[in-house]
Scaffold this motif. Structure first.
Motif, PDB file in Angstrom:
ATOM      1  N   PRO A 251       0.822  -1.213   0.000  1.00  0.00           N
ATOM      2  CA  PRO A 251       0.000   0.000   0.000  1.00  0.00           C
ATOM      3  C   PRO A 251       0.857   1.264   0.000  1.00  0.00           C
ATOM      4  CG  PRO A 251      -0.714  -1.564   1.686  1.00  0.00           C
ATOM      5  CD  PRO A 251       0.621  -2.024   1.209  1.00  0.00           C
ATOM      6  N   ASP A 252       0.166   2.402  -0.110  1.00  0.00           N
ATOM      7  CA  ASP A 252       0.861   3.692  -0.131  1.00  0.00           C
ATOM      8  C   ASP A 252       1.699   3.927   1.117  1.00  0.00           C
ATOM      9  OD1 ASP A 252      -0.874   5.442   1.908  1.00  0.00           O
ATOM     10  OD2 ASP A 252      -2.250   4.257   0.711  1.00  0.00           O
ATOM     11  N   PHE A 253       1.285   3.334   2.255  1.00  0.00           N
ATOM     12  CA  PHE A 253       2.029   3.608   3.485  1.00  0.00           C
ATOM     13  C   PHE A 253       3.352   2.858   3.558  1.00  0.00           C
ATOM     14  CE2 PHE A 253      -1.506   0.673   4.633  1.00  0.00           C
ATOM     15  CZ  PHE A 253      -0.793  -0.457   5.012  1.00  0.00           C
ATOM     16  N   ALA A 254       3.749   2.209   2.454  1.00  0.00           N
ATOM     17  CA  ALA A 254       5.111   1.682   2.364  1.00  0.00           C
ATOM     18  C   ALA A 254       6.127   2.802   2.185  1.00  0.00           C
ATOM     19  CB  ALA A 254       5.216   0.698   1.193  1.00  0.00           C
ATOM     20  N   LEU A 255       5.689   3.960   1.686  1.00  0.00           N
ATOM     21  CA  LEU A 255       6.639   5.014   1.333  1.00  0.00           C
ATOM     22  C   LEU A 255       7.520   5.469   2.495  1.00  0.00           C
ATOM     23  CD1 LEU A 255       7.746   6.831  -0.864  1.00  0.00           C
ATOM     24  CD2 LEU A 255       5.944   8.487  -0.323  1.00  0.00           C
ATOM     25  N   PRO A 256       6.994   5.720   3.707  1.00  0.00           N
ATOM     26  CA  PRO A 256       7.893   6.124   4.784  1.00  0.00           C
ATOM     27  C   PRO A 256       8.955   5.073   5.107  1.00  0.00           C
ATOM     28  CG  PRO A 256       5.620   6.585   5.381  1.00  0.00           C
ATOM     29  CD  PRO A 256       5.583   5.763   4.139  1.00  0.00           C
ATOM     30  N   VAL A 257       8.602   3.797   4.985  1.00  0.00           N
ATOM     31  CA  VAL A 257       9.586   2.736   5.231  1.00  0.00           C
ATOM     32  C   VAL A 257      10.658   2.769   4.145  1.00  0.00           C
ATOM     33  CG1 VAL A 257       9.912   0.266   5.605  1.00  0.00           C
ATOM     34  CG2 VAL A 257       7.745   1.344   6.256  1.00  0.00           C
ATOM     35  N   ILE A 258      10.230   2.950   2.890  1.00  0.00           N
ATOM     36  CA  ILE A 258      11.176   3.039   1.781  1.00  0.00           C
ATOM     37  C   ILE A 258      12.161   4.174   2.008  1.00  0.00           C
ATOM     38  CG2 ILE A 258      11.405   3.547  -0.681  1.00  0.00           C
ATOM     39  CD1 ILE A 258       8.648   2.192  -1.063  1.00  0.00           C
ATOM     40  N   GLU A 259      11.640   5.345   2.354  1.00  0.00           N
ATOM     41  CA  GLU A 259      12.507   6.523   2.467  1.00  0.00           C
ATOM     42  C   GLU A 259      13.352   6.497   3.730  1.00  0.00           C
ATOM     43  OE1 GLU A 259      10.260   9.758  -0.312  1.00  0.00           O
ATOM     44  OE2 GLU A 259       9.997   9.971   1.856  1.00  0.00           O
ATOM     45  N   ARG A 260      12.867   5.845   4.755  1.00  0.00           N
ATOM     46  CA  ARG A 260      13.665   5.765   5.976  1.00  0.00           C
ATOM     47  C   ARG A 260      14.874   4.863   5.792  1.00  0.00           C
ATOM     48  NH1 ARG A 260      11.506   4.073  12.056  1.00  0.00           N
ATOM     49  NH2 ARG A 260      13.533   4.269  13.103  1.00  0.00           N
ATOM     50  N   TYR A 261      14.698   3.745   5.093  1.00  0.00           N
ATOM     51  CA  TYR A 261      15.777   2.764   4.988  1.00  0.00           C
ATOM     52  C   TYR A 261      16.474   2.758   3.624  1.00  0.00           C
ATOM     53  CZ  TYR A 261      13.879   0.960   9.333  1.00  0.00           C
ATOM     54  OH  TYR A 261      13.430   0.841  10.629  1.00  0.00           O
ATOM     55  N   GLY A 262      15.790   3.296   2.606  1.00  0.00           N
ATOM     56  CA  GLY A 262      16.399   3.298   1.280  1.00  0.00           C
ATOM     57  C   GLY A 262      16.843   4.663   0.805  1.00  0.00           C
ATOM     58  N   GLY A 263      16.260   5.728   1.377  1.00  0.00           N
ATOM     59  CA  GLY A 263      16.593   7.079   0.978  1.00  0.00           C
ATOM     60  C   GLY A 263      15.473   7.733   0.188  1.00  0.00           C
ATOM     61  N   LYS A 264      15.652   9.016  -0.091  1.00  0.00           N
ATOM     62  CA  LYS A 264      14.672   9.782  -0.855  1.00  0.00           C
ATOM     63  C   LYS A 264      14.844   9.511  -2.347  1.00  0.00           C
ATOM     64  CE  LYS A 264      13.136  12.168   2.773  1.00  0.00           C
ATOM     65  NZ  LYS A 264      11.745  12.148   3.257  1.00  0.00           N
ATOM     66  N   ASP A 265      13.753   9.657  -3.077  1.00  0.00           N
ATOM     67  CA  ASP A 265      13.764   9.572  -4.546  1.00  0.00           C
ATOM     68  C   ASP A 265      14.334   8.256  -5.058  1.00  0.00           C
ATOM     69  OD1 ASP A 265      12.772  12.229  -4.661  1.00  0.00           O
ATOM     70  OD2 ASP A 265      14.818  12.997  -4.412  1.00  0.00           O
ATOM     71  N   VAL A 266      14.083   7.169  -4.342  1.00  0.00           N
ATOM     72  CA  VAL A 266      14.613   5.868  -4.767  1.00  0.00           C
ATOM     73  C   VAL A 266      13.521   4.945  -5.287  1.00  0.00           C
ATOM     74  CG1 VAL A 266      16.515   6.010  -3.117  1.00  0.00           C
ATOM     75  CG2 VAL A 266      14.391   4.838  -2.455  1.00  0.00           C
ATOM     76  N   ALA A 267      12.258   5.395  -5.264  1.00  0.00           N
ATOM     77  CA  ALA A 267      11.150   4.480  -5.541  1.00  0.00           C
ATOM     78  C   ALA A 267      10.277   4.955  -6.686  1.00  0.00           C
ATOM     79  CB  ALA A 267      10.291   4.300  -4.289  1.00  0.00           C
ATOM     80  N   GLY A 268       9.652   4.002  -7.338  1.00  0.00           N
ATOM     81  CA  GLY A 268       8.574   4.227  -8.281  1.00  0.00           C
ATOM     82  C   GLY A 268       7.509   3.179  -8.042  1.00  0.00           C
ATOM     83  N   HIS A 269       6.371   3.314  -8.686  1.00  0.00           N
ATOM     84  CA  HIS A 269       5.319   2.306  -8.538  1.00  0.00           C
ATOM     85  C   HIS A 269       4.466   2.254  -9.789  1.00  0.00           C
ATOM     86  CE1 HIS A 269       2.379   5.495  -7.875  1.00  0.00           C
ATOM     87  NE2 HIS A 269       3.091   5.967  -6.876  1.00  0.00           N
ATOM     88  N   PHE A 270       3.750   1.146  -9.964  1.00  0.00           N
ATOM     89  CA  PHE A 270       2.763   1.021 -11.025  1.00  0.00           C
ATOM     90  C   PHE A 270       1.538   0.319 -10.445  1.00  0.00           C
ATOM     91  CE2 PHE A 270       5.733  -2.580 -11.475  1.00  0.00           C
ATOM     92  CZ  PHE A 270       4.894  -3.682 -11.489  1.00  0.00           C
ATOM     93  N   PRO A 271       0.377   0.421 -11.114  1.00  0.00           N
ATOM     94  CA  PRO A 271      -0.838  -0.204 -10.584  1.00  0.00           C
ATOM     95  C   PRO A 271      -0.725  -1.721 -10.596  1.00  0.00           C
ATOM     96  CG  PRO A 271      -1.356   1.411 -12.295  1.00  0.00           C
ATOM     97  CD  PRO A 271       0.111   1.184 -12.352  1.00  0.00           C
ATOM     98  N   PHE A 272      -1.403  -2.358  -9.662  1.00  0.00           N
ATOM     99  CA  PHE A 272      -1.488  -3.814  -9.680  1.00  0.00           C
ATOM    100  C   PHE A 272      -2.066  -4.229 -11.039  1.00  0.00           C
ATOM    101  CE2 PHE A 272      -2.690  -8.088  -8.634  1.00  0.00           C
ATOM    102  CZ  PHE A 272      -1.815  -8.462  -7.617  1.00  0.00           C
ATOM    103  N   PRO A 273      -1.483  -5.233 -11.677  1.00  0.00           N
ATOM    104  CA  PRO A 273      -1.886  -5.564 -13.053  1.00  0.00           C
ATOM    105  C   PRO A 273      -3.361  -5.937 -13.187  1.00  0.00           C
ATOM    106  CG  PRO A 273       0.213  -6.583 -12.516  1.00  0.00           C
ATOM    107  CD  PRO A 273      -0.326  -6.024 -11.234  1.00  0.00           C
ATOM    108  N   ALA A 274      -3.903  -5.590 -14.348  1.00  0.00           N
ATOM    109  CA  ALA A 274      -5.292  -5.910 -14.672  1.00  0.00           C
ATOM    110  C   ALA A 274      -5.374  -7.273 -15.335  1.00  0.00           C
ATOM    111  CB  ALA A 274      -5.864  -4.853 -15.611  1.00  0.00           C
ATOM    112  N   TYR A 275      -6.547  -7.878 -15.248  1.00  0.00           N
ATOM    113  CA  TYR A 275      -6.811  -9.086 -16.028  1.00  0.00           C
ATOM    114  C   TYR A 275      -7.124  -8.642 -17.462  1.00  0.00           C
ATOM    115  CZ  TYR A 275      -8.479 -13.765 -17.144  1.00  0.00           C
ATOM    116  OH  TYR A 275      -8.615 -15.008 -17.700  1.00  0.00           O
ATOM    117  N   PRO A 276      -6.660  -9.398 -18.471  1.00  0.00           N
ATOM    118  CA  PRO A 276      -6.901  -8.982 -19.859  1.00  0.00           C
ATOM    119  C   PRO A 276      -8.363  -8.626 -20.117  1.00  0.00           C
ATOM    120  CG  PRO A 276      -5.421 -10.862 -19.816  1.00  0.00           C
ATOM    121  CD  PRO A 276      -5.878 -10.648 -18.399  1.00  0.00           C
ATOM    122  N   GLY A 277      -8.568  -7.447 -20.688  1.00  0.00           N
ATOM    123  CA  GLY A 277      -9.913  -6.982 -20.991  1.00  0.00           C
ATOM    124  C   GLY A 277     -10.582  -6.231 -19.862  1.00  0.00           C
TER     125      GLY A 277
END
Length: 410
Positions: A251-277
């Motif tokens: 979820p979105d609340f992963a971001l503080p964990v990412i930035e605390r342990y990985g640093g700023k501007d280190v992440a990107g994201h995409f939507p959970f994949p859709a089923y065809p159609g």
């Protein structure tokens, strides 16, 4: 599961934020610990300073359901901030909630979720909401937005904190919503509190098979065993600190964990994949503030203050929490650019569906080691650290779900 007053006081620490001498503290129960609890205490401290009303905050964790259902009236708090919408409609909890009157209006989608169908009463107000349909990766790395049936992460590329049942539940909900949205809708029609018969349809088994296949292809035996020891935070570190995996669904609340342990501007994201159609799934969650009947009007006033919309230029400890990431509300856009899109979807997307497992009550109710979470943990174990074929493991999981749904209240 019931909880005595002695057991509650032994298990749940309290922090009292003092106001002026006078009435006893307003008792507020939450599920958070660590940094989330510290941030919430800062928000409550602002309330105490403004209203001069003492407040005791209890961190109840997973015990909050037992706390709200417990037979001892002196244990039930005045206010609860709960993470599982189903508790509002639990037959033991619902009569103890004081409906909200007056106060601020909530957006229609979110208001409908906390409205009692039989009476039209508003039972709670949203304090925090979450987008649970994101896949995070390291910035600068390209990841093809394949459809769900083509999205087969290679062994070693996918991180999952499988020790946390809610992580596996989020996976299942996204796959089910992508594959069979009519089943997801059937389980919880908009104006009802659940139709368990939908668990018996064939598409549930098919969605579980698709999920089990993704997990089987993404983990070797040793990797599966390790994933079962990892919690949510650990899976984030695997991608952004240790770099032992490439993507993590979180979820979105992963971001503080990412930035605390990985640093700023280190992440990107995409939507959970859709089923065809189909459309990409959008599973949403959140924490609801409710006033309990024992708290009187003071409890209602606290809930209204806590969840009120902040004006565009207003700055306080809560808006600072929103702006720093890891906290979304129905009323305010976050400052962090990575969260603006996910937050906008929570406000406007037409395919929003509330977290399925957080609506369940009875024997399917979530919790580590029980309910749907346990079934999905066993499914993950069978296809990653075991030898079961995905179709066979999925069929067994569906049988467990149907059996639990048919047993009635726990």
């Amino acid at each position: 599961m019931s909880m005595s007053r002695r057991a509650f006081l032994a298990a749940v620490p309290a922090v009292t934020l003092a106001g002026c001498a006078g009435p006893p503290p307003l008792r507020v129960a939450v599920v958070w610990s660590g940094e989330e609890l510290r941030r919430f205490l800062r928000v409550v401290d602002a309330y105490v300073a403004e209203r001069r009303r003492p407040v005791s905050v209890y961190s109840a964790g997973d015990n909050i359901s037992a706390l709200l259902r417990g037979p001892a009236a002196d244990v039930v708090p005045d206010v609860a901030v709960i993470p599982r919408l189903g508790l509002l409609f639990d037959p033991l909890v619902r009569p103890r909630i004081r409906p909200l009157t007056g106060g601020h209006a909530q957006p229609a989608f979110w208001r409908r979720l906390v409205t009692a169908p039989e009476s039209g009463e508003t039972l709670g107000a949203w304090f925090k909401i979450a987008n649970k349909s994101l896949v995070w990766h390291r910035a600068g790395e390209r990841h093809a937005l394949a459809g769900l049936t083509a999205w087969q992460p290679r062994p070693g590329t996918l991180a999952i904190g499988a020790a946390d049942g809610w992580v596996l539940s989020d996976w299942f909900e996204n796959v089910l919503l992508a594959y069979a949205p009519e089943v997801y809708d059937g389980l919880f029609p908009p104006a009802e509190q659940g139709n368990q018969a939908w668990w018996g349809v064939a598409k549930v088994t098919e969605a579980l098979t698709l999920l089990a296949t993704i997990w089987r292809e993404a983990f070797t035996y040793d990797q599966g065993r390790r994933a079962l020891t990892l919690q949510f935070h650990d899976s984030i570190l695997d991608v952004f600190s240790y770099r032992t995996a490439d993507v993590v669904a979180a979820p979105d609340f992963a971001l503080p964990v990412i930035e605390r342990y990985g640093g700023k501007d280190v992440a990107g994201h995409f939507p959970f994949p859709a089923y065809p159609g189909g459309s990409p799934p959008l599973v949403v969650g959140g924490d609801v503030a409710v006033a309990m009947r024992g708290g009187g009007q003071d409890a209602v006033d606290f809930v209204d203050w806590l969840t009120r919309p902040r004006a565009g230029g207003e700055r306080d400890v809560l808006t600072a929490w929103v702006d720093e990431g890891g906290f979304l509300t129905p009323y305010r856009q976050p400052a962090h650019p990575l969260l603006r899109g996910p937050a906008e979807a929570l406000h406007t997307a037409g395919n929003r569906h509330y977290d399925l497992s957080d609506r369940l009550i009875g024997r399917l109710e979530g919790g580590d080691g029980r309910g749907l979470w346990r079934v999905l943990t066993e499914l993950f174990t069978d296809v990653t650290a075991g030898t079961a074929a995905p179709a066979a493991a999925a069929a067994a999981a569906r049988e467990k779900i149907v059996a639990a749904a048919g047993e009635g209240p726990a």
